[in-house]
Motif scaffolding. Structure first.
Motif, PDB file in Angstrom:
ATOM      1  N   UNK A 179       0.846  -1.171   0.000  1.00  0.00           N
ATOM      2  CA  UNK A 179       0.000   0.000   0.000  1.00  0.00           C
ATOM      3  C   UNK A 179       0.891   1.233   0.000  1.00  0.00           C
ATOM      4  N   UNK A 180       0.743   2.054  -1.035  1.00  0.00           N
ATOM      5  CA  UNK A 180       1.616   3.216  -1.178  1.00  0.00           C
ATOM      6  C   UNK A 180       0.857   4.523  -1.070  1.00  0.00           C
ATOM      7  N   UNK A 181      -0.427   4.453  -0.872  1.00  0.00           N
ATOM      8  CA  UNK A 181      -1.235   5.680  -0.780  1.00  0.00           C
ATOM      9  C   UNK A 181      -1.845   5.798   0.601  1.00  0.00           C
ATOM     10  N   UNK A 182      -2.245   7.004   0.944  1.00  0.00           N
ATOM     11  CA  UNK A 182      -2.905   7.211   2.229  1.00  0.00           C
ATOM     12  C   UNK A 182      -4.330   6.692   2.162  1.00  0.00           C
ATOM     13  N   UNK A 233       1.187  -5.232   7.801  1.00  0.00           N
ATOM     14  CA  UNK A 233       0.990  -6.305   6.824  1.00  0.00           C
ATOM     15  C   UNK A 233       0.657  -5.775   5.431  1.00  0.00           C
ATOM     16  N   UNK A 234       0.944  -4.489   5.215  1.00  0.00           N
ATOM     17  CA  UNK A 234       0.639  -3.911   3.909  1.00  0.00           C
ATOM     18  C   UNK A 234       1.742  -2.996   3.394  1.00  0.00           C
ATOM     19  N   UNK A 236      -0.317 -11.020  -0.042  1.00  0.00           N
ATOM     20  CA  UNK A 236       0.113 -11.921   1.023  1.00  0.00           C
ATOM     21  C   UNK A 236      -0.889 -12.207   2.116  1.00  0.00           C
ATOM     22  N   UNK A 237      -1.928 -11.368   2.254  1.00  0.00           N
ATOM     23  CA  UNK A 237      -2.840 -11.537   3.378  1.00  0.00           C
ATOM     24  C   UNK A 237      -4.292 -11.310   2.973  1.00  0.00           C
ATOM     25  N   UNK A 285      -6.955  -3.856   7.256  1.00  0.00           N
ATOM     26  CA  UNK A 285      -7.585  -4.493   6.100  1.00  0.00           C
ATOM     27  C   UNK A 285      -6.949  -5.844   5.806  1.00  0.00           C
ATOM     28  N   UNK A 286      -5.647  -5.941   6.023  1.00  0.00           N
ATOM     29  CA  UNK A 286      -4.915  -7.180   5.768  1.00  0.00           C
ATOM     30  C   UNK A 286      -4.240  -7.620   7.071  1.00  0.00           C
TER      31      UNK A 286
END
Length: 569
Positions: free
Chosen positions: A92-95, A155-156, A192-193, A337-338
């Protein structure tokens, strides 16, 4: 009083960029290691030899996407160039896209601070690599103990490349207890999750945990070639990495053996341990799965074909789909979320159940927390200005299987303006329920969960616990989540020297009290009794250490313990 978000920008960077990643080769001859899979070429930076980005599994792409990792038996005809930084896994690279972020993002510097993916570099799907960092000139037969590091990031996000050994490895040498640092990449986010009934049906849940386990197996097979001792491995991690450490203890009901030998002999958990969760096919992970599937253009596929459809979309499509759900730095906060969830195979029950039933590898541990774990995660819920709104938020976002009365009962155990160890001074309140939410989140995810785990340890297996208060002067945040990571990997002041001495001693002998005399500042190291001997914590302060009772917020602890079956994520 509104949160001064711009003033926090530099502080929040500590969540993401905690250690320099690059190393410069300053030797004429690069160190070379021969493994069964082939040759690995490393680099030297001052007193550390770096071997970064060594592949330990086949690329999890194409038909292997969203499947358990497959060992890599050969590098091919060419040696592995491990002289650079190596790849980081897709993340995850965004807010968080939640609308309540809008006001915060309008303030100077915040979007740049929190949109951090580009700074990692080398994001990709072919990322199952491991890094080995050892003292310069380590002999092949040195049999050095190993610290196996699992990075955090909810986890993201995050990567092994964010951590180097330029401080910790030389410190271990200086203390006469040289060790090897290993860091592992594992799949993140939807790669991965991912949960959901379709994932459960295919048996492809918790892939990131299986990646970590394969990394440990790689160490067992290969670390001796680097001068390491495969029988002297300590697993360690921070935040999601610490949760992963307990999951590795509990994986397959506590079976941590490989080829008839334990994969590790000790464990260190910084800010994380057991996180009570619903099963992988329950409502929350199903919502995440459905959202990702919709964003990836796979919603029209039959249920039995949806996972296969995700395997067939291009990489960027799946990255964007993975990013279509809430992140941890936002309104949804620690309602991740993950996350790892029980799947009936790798994790046979919720982590607290596995702990309470003794279904985990009971090895010596260090486990501890920052004094103000929850403050960072309570910054962006400014609409929560009443107790009723707080109860509704927790019931809706976090504890969906609890009744409103059960959640209200939890909230009632916290005063309106709690101070440490779950909040900061009264002048630092940012909105009416900020400090109470920060205290609840910090306790439920970190502080009180570690106490629950500690209470399951038998008297015969030593466990040590700490609480950190060395950043108590930080406005708004106090000693916030992640402040321990630079203490371990970057800083060289008196506090960090003490912490490093304790950890190095534990990796060397499974006892943090065996640190080298005269190598740490006076006043910082107190004889540290085990948790079983009086339930005391070692407080790591700004100028000294001391022992404190580990019974803070007893009423909240007892309430959570009595209602933990309903307080699942």
């Amino acid at each position: 009083m509104r949160t001064n978000i711009p003033a926090l920008a530099a502080t929040l960077v500590g969540l993401l960029f905690v250690a320099p990643a690059a190393s410069e080769c300053n030797a004429t001859t690069n160190p070379t290691i021969e493994l069964r899979a082939g040759t690995v070429i490393g680099a030297v930076d001052h007193d550390v030899e770096y071997f970064r980005g060594i592949p330990y599994a086949q690329p999890p792409t194409g038909a292997l996407r969203l499947k358990p990792p497959v060992p890599l038996k050969s590098f091919g005809p060419d040696p592995v160039d491990a002289t650079g930084v190596g790849p980081a896994c897709a993340q995850l690279t965004a807010v968080d896209p939640t609308p309540l972020w809008v006001e915060a993002l309008a303030l100077p510097g915040v979007a740049e601070t929190l949109s951090f993916g580009s700074a990692l570099g080398g994001l990709g799907e072919d990322c199952l690599t491991i890094s080995v960092l050892r003292p310069r000139g380590t002999a092949a037969d040195a049999k050095l103990p190993v610290l196996f590091w699992i990075h955090g990031g909810g986890f993201s996000s995050g990567s092994a490349q964010m951590y180097n050994g330029s401080v910790l490895v030389p410190q271990s040498v200086a203390q006469g207890k040289p060790m090897i640092l290993v860091a592992v990449n594992y799949r993140l986010g939807a790669f991965g999750f991912l949960g959901g009934k379709q994932v459960f049906a295919e048996g492809v849940a918790n892939l990131g945990l299986l990646d970590q386990r394969m990394g440990l197996e790689w160490v067992a097979d290969n670390i001796a070639a680097f001068g390491g001792d495969p029988d002297a491995v300590t697993i360690s991690g921070e935040s999601a990495g610490a949760v992963s450490v307990f999951d590795q203890l509990a994986l397959f009901d506590g079976d941590n053996t490989y080829k008839g030998r334990p994969l590790f002999r000790g464990a260190i958990m910084n800010s994380g341990s057991i996180t009570p969760t619903e099963p992988v096919d329950s409502v929350k992970p199903q919502w995440i799965f459905d959202t990702v599937v919709e964003a990836a253009g796979c919603a029209s596929a039959a249920d039995s074909d949806k996972v296969e459809c995700l395997r067939g979309v291009d990489y960027e499509t799946l990255v964007n789909a993975s990013n279509s759900v809430p992140g941890s730095l936002g309104y949804y906060s620690l309602a991740l979320s993950y996350a790892p969830r029980q799947d009936g195979v790798a994790l046979t029950a919720s982590p607290e159940v596995l702990a309470q039933t003794g279904k985990y590898a009971q090895v010596p541990i260090i486990i501890g927390n920052q004094e103000n774990e929850g403050t960072v995660f309570a910054l962006f819920q400014a609409n929560i200005t009443t107790e009723a709104a707080l109860v509704s938020y927790l019931n809706t976002i976090f504890f969906q299987h609890a009744t409103p009365e059960e959640v209200a009962g939890l909230v009632a155990t916290y005063p309106e303006n709690p101070d440490s160890p779950g909040g900061v001074g009264p002048s630092n309140s940012t909105y009416a329920e900020f400090k109470r939410l920060a205290a609840i989140l910090g306790d439920w995810e970190f502080i009180l969960m570690s106490r629950l785990l500690l209470d399951t340890f038998p008297a015969t297996v030593p466990a040590w616990s700490y609480q950190a208060s060395y950043e108590s002067g930080t406005p708004i945040l106090g000693t916030y989540h992640t402040t321990d990571v630079p203490q371990l990997f970057v800083k060289t002041d008196d506090v960090s020297a003490a912490i490093q001495a304790l950890y190095i001693s534990f990796v060397d002998s499974l006892d943090p009290n065996n640190y080298a005399a005269g190598t740490t500042p006076s006043g910082y190291l107190t004889a540290w009794p085990t948790w079983q001997d009086g339930k005391q914590l070692l407080e790591l302060g700004t100028e000294s250490t001391r022992l404190i009772d580990g019974d803070a917020r007893a009423a909240s602890f007892e309430y959570i313990r009595a209602h933990i079956g309903s307080l699942h994520l």
